[in-house]
Enzyme design. Structure first.
Site, PDB file in Angstrom:
ATOM      1  N   GLU A  37      31.950  -6.003 -46.192  1.00 57.18           N
ATOM      2  CA  GLU A  37      33.282  -6.612 -46.899  1.00 57.18           C
ATOM      3  C   GLU A  37      33.906  -6.066 -45.847  1.00 57.18           C
ATOM      4  OE1 GLU A  37      36.531  -4.019 -49.424  1.00 57.18           O
ATOM      5  OE2 GLU A  37      34.412  -3.071 -48.963  1.00 57.18           O
ATOM      6  N   ARG A 264      19.760   2.877 -50.729  1.00 57.52           N
ATOM      7  CA  ARG A 264      20.141   3.014 -49.139  1.00 57.52           C
ATOM      8  C   ARG A 264      19.629   3.898 -47.819  1.00 57.52           C
ATOM      9  NH1 ARG A 264      26.468   4.245 -50.243  1.00 57.52           N
ATOM     10  NH2 ARG A 264      25.858   4.626 -47.900  1.00 57.52           N
ATOM     11  N   LYS A 274      31.680   5.037 -44.979  1.00 56.82           N
ATOM     12  CA  LYS A 274      32.874   3.981 -43.993  1.00 56.82           C
ATOM     13  C   LYS A 274      34.021   5.011 -43.875  1.00 56.82           C
ATOM     14  CE  LYS A 274      31.556  -0.794 -43.783  1.00 56.82           C
ATOM     15  NZ  LYS A 274      31.894  -2.074 -44.286  1.00 56.82           N
TER      16      LYS A 274
END
Length: 567
Positions: A37, A264, A274
Site C-alpha cells: 500500500e 511477519r 507504519k
C-alpha cells in the site's frame, strides 16, 4: 535488471506447498505478487515479503512475480511512496513481471463484480454509520445484529449502489456490505464492508471515482485477474482468508488463487508499524523516512546497508508460521560479513589529538604503502603520507590508565598502524582549561617493519597526517530505542516514543580522514580501521564530506544484553 539470487535458500512450508501444487498439476507455473500500500516507505519487514514473493518466482521455471500497488485508500497514499517503493524493490535486486500494476487499474471490473454480488443477493447497501456498524458487529462470544437494511431488494440495492457511484450521497452515509452471516464465529464474515463513499482525489484515477473498494474485497479479485497462483501474506490476514475465498467463490473471476500466511518480521530495538513510523517522521523525531536510524529500506540504504546483506538476513530468518522477535544483532552480523569482504580500508581519526614528532624533518614527507584490502591484493595499494605532525584519536592516549590499556601513555610506546613505533615524551596542555592540546613524541625510523628484531610494542593505533588529510563530519548512529520492545510495559500516559534513545545520533564535526578518502564515492562502503564501516552521505559537499557509520566492527550492545561479543 537481473533478479537477485540469494544462495542457499532453505526449504520452507510455503515452498513445499508450491512444489506439491506443481507436481499435482494444479498449476504449471508460479505467479506471485508483491502488493504494497503506497502509504509510507518500505521497511525491513517488507524485505522479508519481497524476498519471499520474488524468490519463489525465481526458483520455479517459467514463473514470475507482479508488482501491484494496493491503492484503495487515497486519503493516506502519495505518489512519493509509489516512487520510493519501486526504487527499494529494484535496489534489493528484484525485477517485477511486466508493467507496474495498481488495484485502481481494476476499479471498473471491481465495480462490475460488486453488482454481480448484488444481483445474486450477496451484497446490499447499508445506511448505518461506522459507529452503528461497530455496535452491531457483536463480539467473539456474541453474534452480531443484522442491519435493518439487510433485506433490501436486488433492484433497490442496484439503484442505490449506482447512485453511490455517481455521487448522489454524502461521504459515509452509505456503504456496500457483503451479505454473509452475522452469527459467524469469524467476525470478518459478519457482513463486511465492500465499498465506501469517499470524495477524494486519487493519485492514479483523479476524480473519476467517489466510491472506493476495501482491501478485503479488492485484493482477491485483483489476484485472480492477474492469474496469481499463490497469494502470500503475513499472519494477520489468516482470519481474513475465509472472506478471501468467499469472494472468489461468488464472483465470476477467471481463476482461484490460494492464500497462504507466514509470520511477519518483528525486530528488537525498533518499530515496524507504519503508524508508528509515520509518528516518528511527522512529529520530527527523525529527519525523514530515509533517516539512517529508521528501519526503512531507504534509511538502511542511506546508512550503508547493502542489498546482499539484507537478502542474506531474510534467508537466515526463514519462513515459518511461528511468531517471534529477531535480534538486531543478526541483521548487523549479516552486514559485517558482507562488508568485511568488499569494503576498502582507510584510516580516519574521529576525535583528533595532534602529535608533533620532534625528530622527524619539519618539512619532510614519507609515502608509506598500505593495502587497500588486506585479503584482496588485487585491489592494490594506497599511499599514506607520513609527516612531522599527525593526528591520533584522543581515546588512544591517557595520562593514567590500567594495565589493560594498550595504547599511548606518557613515556610509553605504541605502533602507528602501517608505520613506525613512537614514544610519548611530553604532554602539552592549555594553561587555562588544562585540556591536552598536543603531544610531543619521537619516532623510531628503524621500525617500519611490522616486527623489528628485538622490539616488542603492545598496542597499535591508527593515525593520519595533519597536513595531508581531509576534514570531515562523521555521524555515529546507534539504535533508535533503548528498549528491545519499545511498546512493552509503558507507564500510564506514555507511548513508544518514551523509549527513544537520546544518543542514537552523535555528530563529530572535526574528524580527519586519510588522503585517499578524498576520492570517496557515494554507494561505496569503507572500513575505517578500528572504527567500523562508513559510507558517504548525500549531505556531503566538496568542501565537507559527511560520513555515516553503518555499523561498528563489534556488537557494542552485546555487553548490555549479556550476549557474547562477535569476534
Amino acid at each position: 535488471m537481473q533478479d537477485a539470487k540469494t544462495p542457499g535458500t532453505a526449504p520452507d512450508f510455503i515452498r513445499s506447498i508450491i512444489r506439491d501444487d506443481l507436481l499435482a498439476g494444479r498449476h504449471h507455473r508460479v505467479v506471485s505478487r508483491f502488493p504494497p500500500e503506497p502509504n509510507g516507505y518500505l521497511h525491513i519487514g517488507h524485505a522479508k515479503s519481497i524476498c519471499l514473493n520474488f524468490g519463489v518466482a525465481q526458483e520455479f521455471p517459467g514463473s514470475w512475480c507482479n508488482m501491484r500497488f494496493d491503492d484503495t485508500n487515497p486519503a493516506k497514499e502519495n505518489p512519493e511512496y509509489v516512487r520510493a517503493i519501486q526504487e527499494d524493490v529494484a535496489w534489493l535486486g528484484f525485477a517485477w513481471h511486466g508493467p507496474v500494476r495498481f488495484t485502481s487499474d481494476y476499479f471498473e471490473q471491481l465495480y462490475t463484480y460488486a453488482e454481480e454480488l448484488i444481483v445474486k443477493g450477496l451484497a446490499y447497501v447499508c445506511d448505518l454509520n461506522a459507529d452503528q456498524i461497530r455496535a452491531t458487529r457483536g463480539t467473539l462470544t456474541e453474534p452480531g445484529q443484522a442491519s435493518p437494511f439487510r433485506d433490501r431488494t436486488v433492484e433497490e440495492n442496484l439503484d442505490l449502489f449506482r447512485r453511490m457511484r455517481v455521487g448522489e450521497f454524502e461521504d459515509g452515509s452509505r456503504l456496500l456490505r457483503a451479505r454473509i452471516d452475522m452469527a459467524s464465529p469469524n467476525i470478518n464474515m459478519r457482513d463486511p464492508a465492500l465499498y465506501r463513499i469517499r470524495r477524494l482525489t486519487h493519485h492514479q484515477t483523479g476524480d473519476r471515482w467517489c466510491i472506493y473498494p476495501t482491501y478485503d474485497y479488492s485484493h482477491p479479485i485483483s489476484d485472480a485477474l492477474e492469474g496469481v497462483t499463490h497469494s502470500l501474506c503475513t499472519l494477520e490476514f489468516e482470519d481474513h482468508r475465509p472472506l478471501y475465498d468467499w469472494i472468489l467463490a461468488n464472483v465470476s473471476v477467471p481463476c482461484r488463487p490460494r492464500q497462504i500466511e507466514f509470520s511477519r518480521l518483528e525486530m528488537e530495538y525498533t518499530v515496524l508499524s507504519k503508524r508508528k513510523l509515520n509518528t516518528l517522521v511527522n512529529e520530527g523525531y527523525v529527519s525523514g523516512w530515509d533517516d539512517p536510524r529508521m528501519p526503512t529500506l531507504a534509511g538502511l540504504r542511506r546508512r550503508g546497508y547493502t542489498p546482499e546483506a539484507i537478502r542474506t538476513f531474510c534467508q537466515r530468518i526463514g519462513i515459518t508460521k511461528s511468531a517471534g522477535t529477531v535480534e538486531m544483532a543478526l541483521l548487523e552480523s549479516c552486514l559485517r560479513e558482507d562488508l568485511e569482504v568488499r569494503a576498502p580500508r582507510a584510516m580516519a581519526v574521529l576525535r583528533p589529538l595532534k602529535i608533533v614528532l620532534e625528530n622527524f624533518p619539519k618539512k619532510g614527507v614519507e609515502e608509506i604503502q598500505a593495502p587497500i584490502h588486506p585479503q584482496k591484493p588485487e585491489m592494490g595499494q594506497r599511499t599514506l603520507p607520513f609527516t612531522r605532525e599527525i593526528y591520533i584519536d584522543r581515546n588512544d592516549f591517557r595520562e593514567e590508565a590500567p594495565k589493560q590499556f594498550k595504547r599511548l601513555l606518557p613515556g610509553g610506546e605504541v605502533r602507528l598502524r602501517n608505520a613506525y613505533v613512537i614514544r610519548c615524551e611530553k604532554v602539552i596542555k592549555d594553561p587555562v582549561t588544562k585540556e591536552i592540546v598536543e603531544l610531543r613524541c619521537t619516532y623510531d625510523p628503524h621500525t617500519l617493519s611490522a616486527n623489528p628484531e628485538g622490539r616488542k610494542v603492545r598496542g597499535v593505533i591508527h593515525w593520519v597526517s595533519a597536513s595531508r588529510s581531509h576534514a570531515a563530519t562523521v555521524r555515529l548512529y546507534d539504535r533508535l530505542f533503548t528498549h528491545a520492545d519499545p511498546g512493552a510495559g509503558l507507564a500510564a500516559g506514555q507511548d513508544f516514543t518514551a523509549r527513544l534513545n537520546a544518543d542514537s545520533l552523535q555528530v563529530l564535526e572535526n574528524a580527519r580522514l586519510e588522503e585517499s578518502l578524498g576520492g570517496a564515492r557515494r554507494g561505496v562502503s569503507y572500513q575505517f580501521e578500528r572504527e567500523g564501516y562508513f559510507v558517504l552521505d548525500a549531505d556531503s559537499t566538496p568542501e565537507m564530506p559527511v560520513f555515516n557509520r553503518t555499523v561498528a566492527l563489534k556488537d557494542s550492545w552485546a555487553r548490555i544484553s549479556g550476549r557474547p561479543e562477535e569476534e
